[in-house]
Design a protein around this motif. Structure first.
Motif, short mmCIF file in Angstrom:
data_model
loop_
_atom_site.label_atom_id
_atom_site.label_comp_id
_atom_site.label_asym_id
_atom_site.label_seq_id
_atom_site.Cartn_x
_atom_site.Cartn_y
_atom_site.Cartn_z
N HIS A 102 16.10 -3.36 26.71
CA HIS A 102 16.12 -2.12 25.93
C HIS A 102 17.20 -2.19 24.85
O HIS A 102 18.33 -2.61 25.12
CB HIS A 102 16.45 -0.91 26.81
CG HIS A 102 15.25 -0.22 27.36
ND1 HIS A 102 14.34 0.44 26.59
CD2 HIS A 102 14.83 -0.08 28.65
CE1 HIS A 102 13.40 0.95 27.36
NE2 HIS A 102 13.67 0.65 28.62
N PRO A 103 16.88 -1.74 23.63
CA PRO A 103 17.94 -1.60 22.62
C PRO A 103 18.98 -0.58 23.11
O PRO A 103 18.65 0.34 23.87
CB PRO A 103 17.19 -1.06 21.39
CG PRO A 103 15.75 -1.42 21.61
CD PRO A 103 15.56 -1.42 23.11
N ALA A 104 20.20 -0.72 22.65
CA ALA A 104 21.29 0.17 23.08
C ALA A 104 20.96 1.63 22.80
O ALA A 104 21.31 2.51 23.60
CB ALA A 104 22.59 -0.24 22.39
N ALA A 105 20.27 1.90 21.70
CA ALA A 105 19.93 3.29 21.36
C ALA A 105 19.00 3.90 22.42
O ALA A 105 19.12 5.08 22.75
CB ALA A 105 19.27 3.36 19.99
N ASN A 106 18.09 3.10 22.96
CA ASN A 106 17.20 3.60 24.02
C ASN A 106 17.99 3.93 25.28
O ASN A 106 17.77 4.97 25.90
CB ASN A 106 16.13 2.57 24.36
CG ASN A 106 15.03 2.46 23.34
OD1 ASN A 106 15.10 3.04 22.26
ND2 ASN A 106 14.00 1.70 23.66
N VAL A 107 18.87 3.05 25.66
CA VAL A 107 19.69 3.28 26.86
C VAL A 107 20.51 4.55 26.69
O VAL A 107 20.60 5.38 27.61
CB VAL A 107 20.59 2.06 27.15
CG1 VAL A 107 21.55 2.36 28.29
CG2 VAL A 107 19.74 0.83 27.48
N ALA A 108 21.10 4.73 25.51
CA ALA A 108 21.91 5.92 25.26
C ALA A 108 21.07 7.19 25.35
O ALA A 108 21.51 8.19 25.93
CB ALA A 108 22.57 5.82 23.88
N LYS A 109 19.85 7.17 24.80
CA LYS A 109 18.98 8.34 24.88
C LYS A 109 18.66 8.68 26.33
O LYS A 109 18.76 9.83 26.75
CB LYS A 109 17.66 8.09 24.11
CG LYS A 109 17.72 8.39 22.65
CD LYS A 109 16.38 8.22 21.99
CE LYS A 109 15.62 9.53 21.97
NZ LYS A 109 14.42 9.47 21.09
N MET A 110 18.24 7.67 27.10
CA MET A 110 17.87 7.91 28.48
C MET A 110 19.07 8.38 29.30
O MET A 110 18.94 9.30 30.11
CB MET A 110 17.23 6.66 29.10
CG MET A 110 15.86 6.36 28.54
SD MET A 110 15.07 4.93 29.30
CE MET A 110 15.94 3.58 28.53
N ALA A 111 20.23 7.77 29.07
CA ALA A 111 21.43 8.17 29.79
C ALA A 111 21.80 9.62 29.50
O ALA A 111 22.36 10.31 30.35
CB ALA A 111 22.59 7.24 29.44
N ALA A 112 21.43 10.08 28.30
CA ALA A 112 21.70 11.47 27.92
C ALA A 112 20.60 12.42 28.40
O ALA A 112 20.66 13.61 28.12
CB ALA A 112 21.84 11.57 26.40
N GLY A 113 19.61 11.88 29.11
CA GLY A 113 18.54 12.72 29.64
C GLY A 113 17.44 13.01 28.63
O GLY A 113 16.65 13.93 28.83
N ILE A 114 17.35 12.22 27.57
CA ILE A 114 16.34 12.41 26.53
C ILE A 114 15.23 11.39 26.72
O ILE A 114 15.47 10.18 26.67
CB ILE A 114 16.96 12.25 25.13
CG1 ILE A 114 18.12 13.23 24.94
CG2 ILE A 114 15.90 12.43 24.04
CD1 ILE A 114 18.99 12.95 23.72
#
Length: 158
Positions: free
Chosen positions: A32-44
């Motif tokens: 996963h690109p870092a942006a995807n991980v950040a979105k999912m970690a934020a509950g998005i």
């Protein structure tokens, strides 16, 4: 390709299959690109546009490293079609299927994963099970991990 919603056991089953058959296992979450991980970690929840580059990375790994097992949610038929197209060879999808309650309990018990259990409902809403698709099988996860791996290996003739 081990597929299913987050928490269905893709990583655990992939590692068990590797021990059982020697087939290398890669975790698609690592692609996963870092942006995807950040979105999912934020509950998005991810959008299709978020997923395309990730799916292309997974397909590239299939093409370069086959034979290999990769854990990848592949929740929609269109995602599976994109993976097949980019894999440069045949792909079998193994849907690790379980109830919302079973998977929710497993997600609640795991630690250190970026995907919060709050996104599980969006995963189930997105899921298009591969029933009737050529090159796809479904295996119940309501059994021990080693039994799941053995069932998959037997169905695939590994």
């Amino acid at each position: 390709m081990l597929m299913g919603v987050s928490g269905c056991g893709k990583s655990s089953v992939g590692e068990a299959m590797q021990r059982l058959t020697g087939l290398p296992y890669l975790d698609g979450d690592d692609l996963h690109p870092a942006a995807n991980v950040a979105k999912m970690a934020a509950g998005i929840p991810l959008t299709d546009e978020d997923r395309w580059p990730w799916l292309d990375r997974v397909a590239d790994m299939l093409a370069k490293r086959a034979p290999v097992a990769i854990g990848c949610s592949a929740l929609k038929r269109i995602y599976r079609e994109r993976l097949r197209a980019g894999a440069a060879g045949p792909v079998t999808f193994v849907h690790l299927s379980g109830s919302r309650d079973l998977i929710g309990n497993r997600m609640a018990a795991r630690t250190g994963h970026f995907m919060p259990s709050a996104l599980l409902d969006s995963q189930f809403a997105t899921l298009e099970p591969p029933e009737g698709e050529a090159g796809a099988i479904t295996v119940s996860i309501d059994q021990p991990t080693e039994a799941i791996a053995l069932e998959i290996a037997q169905q695939l003739g590994l």
